[in-house]
Structures are given as structure tokens and as C-alpha cells.
Design a protein around this motif. Structure first.
Motif, mmCIF file in Angstrom:
data_model
loop_
_atom_site.group_PDB
_atom_site.id
_atom_site.type_symbol
_atom_site.label_atom_id
_atom_site.label_comp_id
_atom_site.label_asym_id
_atom_site.label_seq_id
_atom_site.Cartn_x
_atom_site.Cartn_y
_atom_site.Cartn_z
ATOM 1 N N PHE A 24 55.454 -22.184 -18.588
ATOM 2 C CA PHE A 24 55.196 -23.257 -19.559
ATOM 3 C C PHE A 24 56.393 -23.497 -20.478
ATOM 4 C CE2 PHE A 24 53.530 -19.254 -21.263
ATOM 5 C CZ PHE A 24 54.157 -19.181 -22.490
ATOM 6 N N VAL A 25 56.420 -24.709 -20.993
ATOM 7 C CA VAL A 25 57.338 -25.083 -22.076
ATOM 8 C C VAL A 25 56.495 -25.779 -23.125
ATOM 9 C CG1 VAL A 25 59.301 -26.488 -22.778
ATOM 10 C CG2 VAL A 25 59.278 -25.479 -20.504
ATOM 11 N N LEU A 62 61.673 -25.338 -28.643
ATOM 12 C CA LEU A 62 60.938 -25.064 -27.402
ATOM 13 C C LEU A 62 60.426 -23.637 -27.437
ATOM 14 C CD1 LEU A 62 63.558 -26.342 -24.767
ATOM 15 C CD2 LEU A 62 61.703 -27.631 -25.796
ATOM 16 N N ILE A 64 59.209 -21.040 -24.580
ATOM 17 C CA ILE A 64 59.280 -20.981 -23.117
ATOM 18 C C ILE A 64 58.772 -19.628 -22.623
ATOM 19 C CG2 ILE A 64 60.911 -20.953 -21.178
ATOM 20 C CD1 ILE A 64 62.761 -22.625 -23.147
ATOM 21 N N GLY A 65 57.898 -19.646 -21.632
ATOM 22 C CA GLY A 65 57.435 -18.357 -21.124
ATOM 23 C C GLY A 65 56.680 -18.484 -19.819
ATOM 24 N N ARG A 237 53.846 -28.512 -21.425
ATOM 25 C CA ARG A 237 54.087 -28.795 -20.023
ATOM 26 C C ARG A 237 53.994 -27.473 -19.287
ATOM 27 N NH1 ARG A 237 58.907 -33.163 -18.564
ATOM 28 N NH2 ARG A 237 58.899 -32.716 -16.360
ATOM 29 N N GLY A 238 53.309 -27.442 -18.150
ATOM 30 C CA GLY A 238 53.169 -26.185 -17.420
ATOM 31 C C GLY A 238 52.988 -26.422 -15.939
#
Lengths: 257, 437
Positions: A24-25, A62, A64-65, A237-238
Motif C-alpha cells: 500500500f501507499v 507518503l 508505504i508498506g 492505493r493498494g
């Protein structure tokens, strides 16, 4: 006048079957910027997943992960406090890329015709407002008709849409009429869903304008992300593996301290 | 030479056995085709190569500086040498890349520069390919087969060896590698250039990987190996920008690597070629390349562009509209020989329609004089016939230097009336000899 705003923002994604390898972001934390100072902002993920922070090319924060283990929901909650103060703003940099059409703000014949038919007043500020009225006159706020892949031209042809569509149409017109304009994702004062509006570069200030609500986006608005259009700055978003149907619920709240 | 021609059939058979193919999509289905090899090489003299190679290196250095500039300081736009809308409206320009300096400061590591030689003996650049230029493997493998079939030929001709391409490519990857293995990233076997991807992986001692083999964690790219995952330091990708990361570009992409952009942004992996290079090999930007050479290097461009007009400028527009029936019109958004129209082949009505389109969208087109380019001999059965041919030269840029590979892909048109030599349009290829003296 300066205002201190408390915000909270919750998103829950639920899947009808377990999913894995979920990358995801997120752009769900506001950043410091002209007229906006973040006093405190935290993010909690459930299931807990490590994430790193970066900034994208528009300066947006962002998170992120990835989440490898099977899961049937993903919930995140952002909350904090932001100081908004639009007095003494100025000298903000304009950017060339906000003067040209992007994927979702590509004008078609109908939008070109509309831009050409408007008798716009002198002066960029008055012009920015006249464009807002033009959008308001032609669009009817209707949820559920358009989606995240609807372009400005498609929404304009329908005459229906939500804040994202209003913003895209506004940006298309503004750029056709020679203004630098950008898309903003964020939270306005109140409760409910997140919101989208625009900023127009006027005399060295990226000035907020809300074509959906027909008003300037003032110190009651918290900016989370900016870009040329929606695709540059979505809040979530993912991608994941697993043939699951996804359902998303959002709740936000912004109130003055 | 005669000896090589005698062996042509055998070499073509060997090429087929080695799986030297390219794929095309025709009427919606994927077909693999052999790429016919013609045994008569194109010969470039040492003196000619000396100028060509200097010109190629100069051009690619300028293009790399241009990319660094437009995604960074934007001096060339501020100074009005290139109008900003040619950058910001270019479909290859990626706003996501603003402010990112790739490892070693290199954007175009592997550049494919397409040239033709005019009947006047002058080389003209037709187009720069700075995204994922393909084709180096064909002359490379053909050379090896030619040497085996006819060692004599290479004893009697002073041909510069071209079999070091794999080493050059590997050195380029190593020079920007941020720590970890080198990977060639392919969209998979239904790609037109899949043969080449696997061949180059082997030549550079890299791992050939597809999307499922790679993942990003904590802003680092990893390869899933059987004996444990290992870090990737350089990714030679043969996938288009828009499909590389569904979280940064086209969301529906299934062949990308989620959050590769995060690893790239963090400086943890070199991506060859960098994202966003399309902003510099756009047919509209081509017009400005000689100006870039002067702007960034303070030198006159050694290589010529084909005489080109931009309908965007009023003076050029007038010329183009007046001479439409003798020019080549190219749509800047198309590639691979598509969107190219010869004014001389258009009917009256088509010319009028083209005029209107240019007037309505001047930014969309460039127009060029038709270059009367040299014909090269090819064997058609047992007859020697003349056909149009071009040259794709390969230029490799690492962190320290830029070099031109002393060979290249010579493509020819099999159709005697055609100027279009792209393999996707059914042409063949030749070896390209650069003589050492």
C-alpha cells in the motif's frame, strides 16, 4: 484568522476472502506547507504493519508498506491537530506542470467549447471565481454515478458527479483559460467523507477554491495531498493477491479546538 | 563475403534453432516470427566510425543532461531553449520522477539511436530511443554464427569485434548498482523481445526475472531465490514505464512490482533505463536535440538531424502546409513505424484532412524532408537487389563514461518501395561491421 483544527480520518477495507501480499501507499497525513502547520499527527494501522515515510514529487507525505500475512480487513486511523493561517502568505512558487492538461483533465470538444464561450472578467481572481460559477451552473451533485476512473470530459458530458468530478472539470477549464491550477485532497471542517477541491495560483499564493460547495477553500480546510488530478494524490492505493471483493468505508471528522 | 553469402541459409537455420525470434501482434493474436538475416554486412569504415561514435556519445551525453535538467533544475526551460509545453505535454514525461536523481545521475543507460546514411554520404539521426530500445542481440548472435561458418572472412577483413556487448552492458549495470545482484526484468514470454531478454541476462550473468519473482519491502527490492531472497542493486527492465509499479503508475498493471517506485525514490535500486525517459525521445523533442548539445556541452552537434519542421512554430507551420505533399508527417505519440505518413502518397482529400488536423493540433506532429537514403545490397534468392536500410546504434552510459558499441543493428525493408524498416513491419537484418583500420 488563524485556526487550530483537530482531525481524525478512518478508512476500513474489508475483504470477503483473505488476501495476502498487500502492498500500500497512503497519503493520509497532512504535511507542513504554506498556511498549514502540523502540530501533531499520528497513524495507527490494524493489522499492525511496519511502514516507511517518503515524500512524492509534489511534496505530499507518503506512508508505504506491506502486509504479507492473510487478512480480511485493513483499517487505518489518522488523527492530529493542524494550525491553519492564510494571513501573510505570498511568494509561493508556480509550477509549469499545473498549466497543462493531465490524464483526467484532458479537455474534449465540449469542454473546449465551454471554455471558449465564457465571457470572463479581467483579473485572475475574478476569473477563478467566474469559472467556479460556470461549473456550478452546469453540474448537478449526484453520488454514485461517477467513479474513480471518470475523467473531466466524461463527468461534464453527464452533467453529474461528486467533488472529484467538479474539481477535474474546474481544473480543465482553469488551465484552458491560462491559470495554473492543481487538485487537492483533504478534509474540510465537518464530518463525513474526505473531500476534493482545487487551488489556483493567484499572485504568489496557491489559493483554495471549492467548486463543489461554491466557495473559497479557507482556513477550515486541511490539505493532505496535491497533484495535477486525482491520480497524483489518492489517500489510499493498494494491491494484493487473492480473488476477494473489497469494500471500503470512510469516516472523517474535523472540528475547531 | 561470397563465402558468407554461401552460408546464409545455414546461418538462418542456426538462428531459428537458437530461437532468435521476435513476436508481433497481428489481428489481436500473438505470433512469433523469425527475423530474416541477410549475409551481406553493412560496412562502416574506421574513419566514418570515428566521427559517428564521437557524435553518438556527444548526443547521448546531451540527452542524459537534458533529462537530469527537466526532472531537476529546469534551466533549459527557464532559458527558453525548449518550450515547456513540449515537456509537460509529452506522454513520456512523468511528474512522479520530479526531483529524483537516479544512482550515478544516469537516465539513459542503454540508448538506441536510429540513423540513416544519405546518398550524400552524410549520416542523419532519425530518432532516439531512450526507453527500452531492443535489437542488440541480433547482430551479436549473428556475428558469432558468421565467425563459425566462415572464419576466413574474419581473417581477411579487419572487423572490430562486437562480442563484448555483454561485458559493456554488465559494466554499465555494475557502475550504477546500489548493492545487490543485477536483474533483467522481462514482462514474460509473450513479449516481442523475450528472446533478447533471456539472451542478455545470460550474456551479462544477470538473473532473468518476471513480476512474481520480485518484491519490495522497506523500500528495498528483493529477488525470491530458491536459497533465500537477495537484494537487487540494478534492474535492467524491459517493461514500459506505465506498467512498472501499479501503485505509482497504471493501477491495473499485473506485470509490475508494487512499490518499486519507493525503492527507486529512496535510492536503493538503479533502474535501467530510468523512469520518465520518454520525455527526451519524443518525436517533438527530437527537433531540439542539436540545441541541447550546444546548450549543455557548448559544442556544435556532430550528428545531423533530418531536416525537421515543427508546426508548433508559425514559420514552420506555413512551410509544412505549403509542402505537405513532399514531406513525411509523423505523429509524435506513435512509435514502431506507426503514425508515419508520406505526403506524396496521400490523395487530395487526405492531404486536406491532414492540413486540418495539423492546424487543429500543431503540437501533435513533426514534418521532415524525405531523405534519399542509401540503398544496401541484399540477396533475394540468388539475386542481389538494393533495399532501403537504417542503422540502430547502441550507446551505453554508466556512472563514469558513455561509449558507443562498435556494431549495431542494420535493418532493411524487404519491400522495394518502402522506407519503413521496423521489424514489426516485416523487415530483415544484417550484421554491421565497423572496420578497425
Amino acid at each position: 484568522m488563524s485556526r487550530a483544527l483537530d482531525f481524525s480520518y478512518d478508512i476500513t477495507l474489508t475483504f470477503d476472502k483473505p488476501v495476502v501480499r498487500h502492498s500500500f501507499v497512503l497519503r493520509c497525513l497532512p504535511g507542513d506547507g504554506p498556511g498549514q502547520q502540523v502540530v501533531r499527527a499520528t497513524l495507527a494501522l490494524d493489522p499492525d504493519a511496519p511502514y516507511t515515510e517518503q515524500r512524492d514529487s509534489f511534496g505530499n507525505r507518503l506512508q508505504i508498506g506491506r502486509l504479507d500475512a492473510p487478512h480480511t480487513h485493513f483499517h487505518y486511523r489518522a488523527e492530529g491537530t493542524v494550525l491553519r493561517d492564510d494571513r501573510d502568505r505570498g511568494g509561493e512558487a508556480d509550477r509549469g506542470i499545473f498549466r497543462y492538461p493531465s490524464a483526467f483533465t484532458q479537455p474534449d470538444e465540449a469542454l473546449r467549447r465551454l471554455a471558449g464561450s465564457l465571457s470572463l472578467p479581467e483579473g485572475p481572481r475574478a476569473r477563478a471565481w467566474a469559472l467556479l460559477e460556470a461549473v456550478q451552473d452546469r453540474m448537478h451533485y449526484t453520488p454514485g454515478v461517477t467513479g474513480v476512473t471518470t475523467t473531466a470530459a466524461q463527468a461534464y458530458a453527464l452533467g453529474l458527479g461528486v467533488c472529484q468530478d467538479y474539481a477535474h472539470i474546474y481544473l480543465t477549464l482553469a488551465r484552458l483559460c491560462g491559470l495554473s491550477a492543481r487538485y487537492v485532497n483533504g478534509l474540510p471542517e465537518g464530518e463525513g467523507a474526505s473531500h476534493a477541491w482545487c487551488e489556483v495560483w493567484l499572485d504568489g499564493v496557491w489559493t483554495g477554491i471549492d467548486p463543489t460547495r461554491g466557495r473559497w477553500a479557507d482556513e477550515g480546510y486541511i490539505r493532505f495531498g496535491v497533484g495535477r488530478d486525482f491520480t497524483d494524490c489518492p489517500m489510499e492505493r493498494g494491491v494484493f493477491l487473492g480473488g476477494a471483493n473489497q469494500c471500503q468505508t470512510v469516516f472523517m471528522k474535523v472540528s475547531q479546538q | 563475403m561470397e563465402d558468407l553469402i554461401r552460408h546464409a541459409e545455414q546461418i538462418n537455420r542456426q538462428l531459428a534453432r537458437h530461437g532468435v525470434k521476435f513476436g508481433i501482434y497481428k489481428n489481436g493474436t500473438f505470433e512469433e516470427r523469425l527475423f530474416p538475416f541477410d549475409a551481406i554486412p553493412r560496412v562502416i569504415t574506421a574513419a566514418e566510425w570515428e566521427v559517428l561514435s564521437r557524435g553518438l556519445v556527444q548526443r547521448v551525453r546531451a540527452l542524459n543532461l537534458f533529462l537530469k535538467d527537466i526532472y531537476g533544475e529546469k534551466r533549459i526551460l527557464a532559458d527558453g531553449v525548449v518550450p515547456e509545453e513540449f515537456v509537460y505535454r509529452s506522454p513520456g514525461y512523468l511528474a512522479q520522477c520530479e526531483g529524483i536523481l537516479p544512482p550515478g545521475g544516469v537516465y539513459s543507460h542503454i540508448s538506441g539511436i536510429d540513423l540513416v546514411k544519405g546518398k550524400d554520404g552524410v549520416w542523419y539521426v532519425l530518432e532516439d530511443n531512450l526507453r527500452i530500445p531492443s535489437g542488440a542481440s541480433y547482430p551479436l548472435i549473428a556475428r558469432g554464427l558468421c565467425r563459425r561458418c566462415s572464419p576466413e572472412t574474419f581473417r581477411h577483413n579487419a572487423v572490430m569485434d562486437n562480442r563484448q556487448y555483454g561485458d559493456l552492458l554488465r559494466r554499465t549495470m555494475d557502475s550504477v548498482n546500489t548493492g545487490g545482484i543485477n536483474v533483467v526484468f522481462t514482462p514474460g514470454r509473450y513479449n516481442a523481445a523475450y528472446f533478447e531478454h533471456s539472451f542478455l541476462a545470460e550474456q551479462t550473468d544477470s538473473v532473468l526475472a518476471e513480476a512474481g519473482d520480485l518484491y519490495v519491502r522497506d523500500n528495498v527490492l528483493y529477488y525470491r531465490a530458491t536459497h533465500g531472497d537477495c537484494r537487487v542493486g540494478a534492474l535492467y527492465r524491459r517493461v514500459s514505464d506505465e506498467y512498472m509499479d501499479p501503485l505509482a503508475f497504471e493501477p491495473s498493471s499485473l506485470i509490475g512490482i508494487p512499490n518499486l517506485m519507493a525503492a527507486y525514490r529512496a535510492g536503493n535500486v538503479a533502474v535501467l533505463n530510468a523512469f520518465g525517459n520518454g520525455a527526451a525521445d519524443d518525436k517533438g523533442i527530437y527537433y531540439f536535440v542539436p540545441k541541447m548539445v550546444e546548450y549543455y556541452l557548448g559544442e556544435k552537434a556532430i550528428l545531423h538531424n533530418a531536416p525537421t519542421y515543427l508546426p508548433f512554430y508559425e514559420e514552420d507551420r506555413r512551410y509544412v502546409l505549403d509542402h505537405l505533399d513532399s514531406l513525411v508527417i509523423k505523429d509524435v505519440a506513435e512509435a514502431g513505424g506507426y503514425g508515419v505518413v508520406f505526403g506524396s502518397k496521400l490523395s487530395r482529400a487526405e492531404l486536406a484532412r491532414m492540413r486540418d488536423t495539423i492546424l487543429a493540433q500543431p503540437r501533435r506532429f513533426i514534418a521532415q524532408e524525405v531523405i534519399d537514403f542509401e540503398d544496401l545490397p541484399i540477396m533475394e534468392g540468388s539475386d542481389r537487389v538494393e533495399r532501403k536500410a537504417d542503422l540502430r546504434a547502441f550507446v551505453l552510459s554508466g556512472a563514469k563514461d558513455t561509449v558507443a558499441w562498435p556494431s549495431g543493428l542494420t535493418r532493411f525493408s524487404r519491400n522495394p518501395d518502402s522506407f519503413i524498416v521496423n521489424s514489426s513491419q516485416g523487415g530483415g537484418f544484417k550484421d554491421t561491421w565497423v572496420l578497425s583500420h
